[in-house]
Design a protein around this motif. Structure first.
Motif, PDB file in Angstrom:
ATOM      1  N   ARG A  69       0.735  -1.453   0.078  1.00 18.05           N
ATOM      2  CA  ARG A  69       0.052  -0.090   0.041  1.00 18.05           C
ATOM      3  C   ARG A  69       0.721   1.087  -0.177  1.00 18.05           C
ATOM      4  NH1 ARG A  69      -3.646   1.441   5.261  1.00 18.05           N
ATOM      5  NH2 ARG A  69      -4.327   3.568   4.713  1.00 18.05           N
ATOM      6  N   ALA A  70       1.974   1.193   0.911  1.00 19.70           N
ATOM      7  CA  ALA A  70       2.750   2.436   1.023  1.00 19.70           C
ATOM      8  C   ALA A  70       3.627   2.702  -0.492  1.00 19.70           C
ATOM      9  CB  ALA A  70       3.925   2.090   1.890  1.00 19.70           C
ATOM     10  N   VAL A  71       4.001   1.743  -1.342  1.00 20.75           N
ATOM     11  CA  VAL A  71       4.745   1.750  -2.614  1.00 20.75           C
ATOM     12  C   VAL A  71       3.717   2.322  -3.503  1.00 20.75           C
ATOM     13  CG1 VAL A  71       5.764   0.738  -4.235  1.00 20.75           C
ATOM     14  CG2 VAL A  71       6.359   0.108  -2.088  1.00 20.75           C
ATOM     15  N   LEU A  72       2.335   1.680  -3.531  1.00 17.21           N
ATOM     16  CA  LEU A  72       1.298   2.168  -4.406  1.00 17.21           C
ATOM     17  C   LEU A  72       0.897   3.595  -4.255  1.00 17.21           C
ATOM     18  CD1 LEU A  72      -1.242  -0.933  -4.442  1.00 17.21           C
ATOM     19  CD2 LEU A  72       0.394  -0.163  -6.362  1.00 17.21           C
ATOM     20  N   ASP A  73       0.846   3.961  -2.956  1.00 17.92           N
ATOM     21  CA  ASP A  73       0.651   5.290  -2.701  1.00 17.92           C
ATOM     22  C   ASP A  73       1.689   6.431  -3.204  1.00 17.92           C
ATOM     23  OD1 ASP A  73      -1.930   4.571  -1.629  1.00 17.92           O
ATOM     24  OD2 ASP A  73      -1.466   5.147   0.612  1.00 17.92           O
ATOM     25  N   LEU A  74       2.859   5.919  -2.931  1.00 17.07           N
ATOM     26  CA  LEU A  74       3.858   6.822  -3.557  1.00 17.07           C
ATOM     27  C   LEU A  74       3.933   6.762  -4.801  1.00 17.07           C
ATOM     28  CD1 LEU A  74       6.909   8.090  -3.061  1.00 17.07           C
ATOM     29  CD2 LEU A  74       7.792   6.069  -3.504  1.00 17.07           C
ATOM     30  N   ARG A  75       3.929   5.918  -5.626  1.00 15.84           N
ATOM     31  CA  ARG A  75       3.705   5.965  -7.164  1.00 15.84           C
ATOM     32  C   ARG A  75       2.608   6.875  -7.510  1.00 15.84           C
ATOM     33  NH1 ARG A  75       7.119   3.581  -9.598  1.00 15.84           N
ATOM     34  NH2 ARG A  75       8.319   1.800  -9.013  1.00 15.84           N
ATOM     35  N   ASP A  76       1.360   6.937  -6.772  1.00 16.06           N
ATOM     36  CA  ASP A  76       0.645   8.006  -7.102  1.00 16.06           C
ATOM     37  C   ASP A  76       0.799   9.364  -7.123  1.00 16.06           C
ATOM     38  OD1 ASP A  76      -1.622   5.993  -7.834  1.00 16.06           O
ATOM     39  OD2 ASP A  76      -2.316   5.918  -5.631  1.00 16.06           O
ATOM     40  N   LYS A  77       1.794   9.639  -6.029  1.00 10.21           N
ATOM     41  CA  LYS A  77       2.345  10.805  -6.042  1.00 10.21           C
ATOM     42  C   LYS A  77       3.606  11.201  -6.422  1.00 10.21           C
ATOM     43  CE  LYS A  77      -0.734  12.631  -2.300  1.00 10.21           C
ATOM     44  NZ  LYS A  77      -0.935  13.282  -0.840  1.00 10.21           N
ATOM     45  N   MET A  78       4.297  10.209  -7.104  1.00  6.98           N
ATOM     46  CA  MET A  78       5.810  10.351  -7.370  1.00  6.98           C
ATOM     47  C   MET A  78       6.038  11.498  -8.072  1.00  6.98           C
ATOM     48  SD  MET A  78       7.890   6.988  -8.086  1.00  6.98           S
ATOM     49  CE  MET A  78       9.878   7.173  -8.238  1.00  6.98           C
ATOM     50  N   ARG A  79       5.211  11.880  -9.089  1.00 10.34           N
ATOM     51  CA  ARG A  79       5.552  12.876 -10.057  1.00 10.34           C
ATOM     52  C   ARG A  79       5.331  14.483  -9.438  1.00 10.34           C
ATOM     53  NH1 ARG A  79       8.109  11.327 -14.778  1.00 10.34           N
ATOM     54  NH2 ARG A  79       7.722   9.123 -15.022  1.00 10.34           N
ATOM     55  N   GLU A  80       4.833  14.357  -8.252  1.00 11.40           N
ATOM     56  CA  GLU A  80       4.777  15.581  -7.741  1.00 11.40           C
ATOM     57  C   GLU A  80       5.908  16.014  -6.936  1.00 11.40           C
ATOM     58  OE1 GLU A  80       1.221  15.615  -4.885  1.00 11.40           O
ATOM     59  OE2 GLU A  80       0.218  14.472  -6.306  1.00 11.40           O
ATOM     60  N   PHE A  81       7.049  15.086  -6.675  1.00 10.61           N
ATOM     61  CA  PHE A  81       8.217  15.632  -6.012  1.00 10.61           C
ATOM     62  C   PHE A  81       9.428  15.946  -7.011  1.00 10.61           C
ATOM     63  CE2 PHE A  81       5.736  12.667  -2.949  1.00 10.61           C
ATOM     64  CZ  PHE A  81       5.676  13.363  -2.034  1.00 10.61           C
ATOM     65  N   ASP A  82       9.943  16.890  -6.933  1.00 10.24           N
ATOM     66  CA  ASP A  82      10.878  17.387  -7.717  1.00 10.24           C
ATOM     67  C   ASP A  82      12.108  16.921  -7.212  1.00 10.24           C
ATOM     68  OD1 ASP A  82      12.091  18.899  -9.896  1.00 10.24           O
ATOM     69  OD2 ASP A  82      13.190  20.031  -8.725  1.00 10.24           O
ATOM     70  N   ALA A 139      14.016  -0.607  -5.199  1.00 11.01           N
ATOM     71  CA  ALA A 139      14.965  -0.559  -6.124  1.00 11.01           C
ATOM     72  C   ALA A 139      14.098  -0.148  -7.514  1.00 11.01           C
ATOM     73  CB  ALA A 139      15.687  -2.020  -6.342  1.00 11.01           C
ATOM     74  N   ASN A 140      13.047  -0.416  -7.625  1.00 12.21           N
ATOM     75  CA  ASN A 140      12.309   0.039  -8.782  1.00 12.21           C
ATOM     76  C   ASN A 140      11.788   1.496  -8.874  1.00 12.21           C
ATOM     77  OD1 ASN A 140      12.076  -2.678 -10.026  1.00 12.21           O
ATOM     78  ND2 ASN A 140      10.295  -3.177  -9.246  1.00 12.21           N
ATOM     79  N   VAL A 141      11.557   1.897  -7.483  1.00 14.99           N
ATOM     80  CA  VAL A 141      11.362   3.324  -7.406  1.00 14.99           C
ATOM     81  C   VAL A 141      12.578   4.147  -7.693  1.00 14.99           C
ATOM     82  CG1 VAL A 141      11.171   5.260  -5.736  1.00 14.99           C
ATOM     83  CG2 VAL A 141       9.756   3.076  -5.555  1.00 14.99           C
ATOM     84  N   GLU A 158      20.442  -1.513  -6.993  1.00 17.55           N
ATOM     85  CA  GLU A 158      20.299  -2.927  -5.819  1.00 17.55           C
ATOM     86  C   GLU A 158      20.911  -2.296  -4.557  1.00 17.55           C
ATOM     87  OE1 GLU A 158      18.315  -5.064  -6.340  1.00 17.55           O
ATOM     88  OE2 GLU A 158      17.679  -4.524  -8.396  1.00 17.55           O
ATOM     89  N   LEU A 159      22.092  -2.135  -4.628  1.00 21.09           N
ATOM     90  CA  LEU A 159      22.832  -1.821  -3.384  1.00 21.09           C
ATOM     91  C   LEU A 159      22.236  -0.743  -2.629  1.00 21.09           C
ATOM     92  CD1 LEU A 159      25.280  -2.372  -1.280  1.00 21.09           C
ATOM     93  CD2 LEU A 159      26.529  -0.976  -2.788  1.00 21.09           C
ATOM     94  N   THR A 160      21.743   0.560  -3.511  1.00 21.27           N
ATOM     95  CA  THR A 160      21.253   1.583  -2.726  1.00 21.27           C
ATOM     96  C   THR A 160      19.726   1.086  -2.136  1.00 21.27           C
ATOM     97  OG1 THR A 160      22.381   3.117  -4.234  1.00 21.27           O
ATOM     98  CG2 THR A 160      20.354   3.937  -2.869  1.00 21.27           C
ATOM     99  N   ALA A 161      19.338   0.295  -2.731  1.00 19.68           N
ATOM    100  CA  ALA A 161      17.789   0.058  -2.232  1.00 19.68           C
ATOM    101  C   ALA A 161      18.025  -0.924  -0.938  1.00 19.68           C
ATOM    102  CB  ALA A 161      17.230  -0.878  -3.195  1.00 19.68           C
ATOM    103  N   PHE A 162      19.197  -1.597  -0.887  1.00 24.41           N
ATOM    104  CA  PHE A 162      19.320  -2.460   0.264  1.00 24.41           C
ATOM    105  C   PHE A 162      19.772  -1.465   1.420  1.00 24.41           C
ATOM    106  CE2 PHE A 162      23.012  -3.902   3.123  1.00 24.41           C
ATOM    107  CZ  PHE A 162      22.053  -5.130   3.691  1.00 24.41           C
ATOM    108  N   LEU A 163      20.725  -0.445   1.179  1.00 26.26           N
ATOM    109  CA  LEU A 163      21.025   0.728   2.233  1.00 26.26           C
ATOM    110  C   LEU A 163      19.750   1.192   2.718  1.00 26.26           C
ATOM    111  CD1 LEU A 163      24.393   1.686   0.773  1.00 26.26           C
ATOM    112  CD2 LEU A 163      24.073   0.270   2.720  1.00 26.26           C
ATOM    113  N   LEU A 164      18.895   1.565   1.760  1.00 33.58           N
ATOM    114  CA  LEU A 164      17.834   2.573   2.280  1.00 33.58           C
ATOM    115  C   LEU A 164      16.979   1.670   3.263  1.00 33.58           C
ATOM    116  CD1 LEU A 164      17.181   4.807  -1.025  1.00 33.58           C
ATOM    117  CD2 LEU A 164      18.092   5.564   1.116  1.00 33.58           C
ATOM    118  N   ASN A 165      16.670   0.552   2.589  1.00 34.61           N
ATOM    119  CA  ASN A 165      15.652  -0.328   3.324  1.00 34.61           C
ATOM    120  C   ASN A 165      16.227  -0.754   4.656  1.00 34.61           C
ATOM    121  OD1 ASN A 165      13.213  -2.168   3.499  1.00 34.61           O
ATOM    122  ND2 ASN A 165      14.574  -3.950   2.992  1.00 34.61           N
ATOM    123  N   ASP A 166      17.501  -1.320   4.581  1.00 30.89           N
ATOM    124  CA  ASP A 166      18.176  -1.552   5.772  1.00 30.89           C
ATOM    125  C   ASP A 166      17.962  -0.597   6.896  1.00 30.89           C
ATOM    126  OD1 ASP A 166      19.335  -4.077   7.029  1.00 30.89           O
ATOM    127  OD2 ASP A 166      21.147  -2.783   7.276  1.00 30.89           O
TER     128      ASP A 166
END
Length: 204
Positions: A69-82, A139-141, A158-166
């Motif tokens: 749900r969090a990822v889907l909600d982000l994708r709905d608004k993703m273009r609003e963030f510069d 990683a897809n984001v 992939e490494l960045t996604a790991f670091l951010l998630n961790d």
């Protein structure tokens, strides 16, 4: 007719999950049995097992839904963030909000020893698999941000996604471990760290 049956099944599944969380909060995760969950939900124990294989699966399914749900909600608004920092901080905020929505902080505190342990009857392996799925979504984001020129073209996604998630996971555990979780202080710390990480992600 099949649509009605599916709706009834989903309502029953949600009723079981709600009953489980209520009991987990009231008497603790370890002290709650499937039989108790079934009685509280007004169904039989075999019915509970039609929807969930264990009480651990109830927890994990709810957390997985919260992450999606969090990822889907982000994708709905993703273009609003510069600013990609705003994008990543917003995602982290959604993940924390929905995680605390399905599992309140006191329940998280009880589950932490299970999450961090290697006990076979606990949550570790399944929890790690769920976390790996979330990492893939992050990683897809990042790939989308990279494609829009917001991140360095040579960034190891992939490494960045790991670091951010961790890091996000660690901060969530710290947050819920506090007697009185401070969301504002948590958000400030996450933003400062994300900004620091982002210095190495800027495009040329």
């Amino acid at each position: 007719m099949s649509g009605l049956r599916e709706l009834q099944k989903e309502m029953r599944r949600q009723a079981i999950a709600d009953a489980a969380i209520e009991l987990f909060q009231r008497q603790g995760f370890q002290n709650t049995t499937i039989e108790q969950i079934a009685r509280h939900a007004g169904v039989s124990a075999p019915t509970v097992f039609k929807y969930f294989n264990s009480k651990q699966e109830i927890i994990l399914e709810m957390l997985k839904e919260a992450d999606n749900r969090a990822v889907l909600d982000l994708r709905d608004k993703m273009r609003e963030f510069d600013d990609p920092v705003d994008t990543l901080c917003h995602l982290e905020s959604l993940l924390v909000s929905y995680s605390l929505e399905v599992l309140p902080a006191p329940l998280w505190r009880e589950l932490l020893p299970l999450i961090l342990s290697n006990e076979r009857e606990g949550l570790p392996q399944a929890y790690r698999e769920m976390n790996a799925a979330l990492q893939a979504q992050i990683a897809n984001v990042l790939r989308d941000l990279q494609a829009r020129g917001k991140l360095h073209a040579g960034l190891d996604v992939e490494l960045t996604a790991f670091l951010l998630n961790d890091y996000s996971h660690l901060q969530l555990l710290r947050l819920v471990s506090a007697a009185e979780p401070d969301r504002e202080a948590h958000a400030r710390q996450v933003r400062l760290t994300t900004q620091l990480i982002f210095q190495g992600m800027r495009p040329d």
